[in-house]
Enzyme design. Sequence first.
Site, mmCIF file in Angstrom:
data_model
loop_
_atom_site.group_PDB
_atom_site.id
_atom_site.type_symbol
_atom_site.label_atom_id
_atom_site.label_comp_id
_atom_site.label_asym_id
_atom_site.label_seq_id
_atom_site.Cartn_x
_atom_site.Cartn_y
_atom_site.Cartn_z
ATOM 1 C CB SER A 115 -0.947 -0.045 1.202
ATOM 2 O OG SER A 115 -1.853 1.028 1.202
ATOM 3 C CG HIS A 127 -5.495 -2.175 0.274
ATOM 4 N ND1 HIS A 127 -4.932 -1.856 -0.946
ATOM 5 C CD2 HIS A 127 -4.806 -1.448 1.195
ATOM 6 C CE1 HIS A 127 -3.968 -0.986 -0.775
ATOM 7 N NE2 HIS A 127 -3.862 -0.713 0.513
#
Length: 377
Positions: free
Chosen positions: A146, A352
């Site tokens: 990320s 994610h």
Amino acid sequence: MYPEIAVRHGYGAESHTLKTADGYLLTLHRIPCGRAGCSGGKGTGQPVFLQHGLLSSSADWLLSGPERALAFILADAGYDVWLGNARGNTYSRKHVSMNSDETAFWDFSWHEMALYDVPAEIDFVYAMRELERNDTRKNLLYVGHSMGTTMAFVLLASRPEYNAKIQAVFAMAPVAFMGHVKSPIRLLAPFSHDIEMILKFFGGNEFMPQNKIIRYLAKYGCELTEAEKYICENTVFVLCGFDKEQYNATLMPVIFGHTPAGTSTKTVVHYAQEIHESGNFQRFDYGEAENERRYGQAKPPSYELENISTPIALFYASNDWLAGPKDVANLFNRLTRTAIGMFQVPNVNFNHVDFLWGNDAPEVVYKQLVMLMQRYK
């Protein structure tokens, strides 16, 4: 705390404090070898640097435990594992001249993390290995998740000399272009240039939204996922999504004990601006007048991705709220000179945070990741 997690599972652990060029004091963690011990001596394995994502810390790489958490898997595979902590998180909340309750302390985004934090940590890794082993090789591997990938892209584009210090980058859920974001953070994008509104609702310091805003975003996110209410009220899951299929009920209290780990409001706003300016990957937008003063132009400069020469592998998932396939493909097309490839997780619901804590992460992500890393040993 990080050292206790590693030691409890039978690994050696170190904590080091270092200073960035702009005065922030960061804690850098290390697992020098696996549970079997350091057969050739401490730090003899190839160095690998793990950089956490938004609202996270080095602990996130260990929470799943041995044989499941990436830091432990890499240590057992013979790597010298170093875990970075960005300014403002649980382990890096000090500065040589400012306190964390001062607004000036929090005047940073992932831009400053990339230009100051990561270089300081990478240089420290090399200095330590040279001190311990007289090892001057520049063969460090970088694994980011990320925001940790955003930092790598900004660093290599803005300080090209670090391309020679990083042998390869392995980017999980890579975030640069954000034109197709599904996360509720996109609801903040239209207001990302209204500094007064941002300060009113989010504060000018650490990102700690008022409960009503979190409840609003959680309602949006939970309607999509039908997730449990208490999970949706955790900031990380609100912004990144939740996947019941990959949910580990036993692990969740441990995650909540470490996450969110903190960051600046400016960091989140910078991402909201990326969504608002969906076709650009650029520096922070202060408005025309302040941009002219800081940058000498009305619009923020874009990051020059053509400066990147380090090989980069992109791991992505089709259900990722923050790094969806279209945005990752856009990034890949800009990195054609150096991209190793795009590697899609073979699970349609993978999202994610599953790259860190998903039940299937060791099998569908880490196995291929370690195989690719072996090419650069």
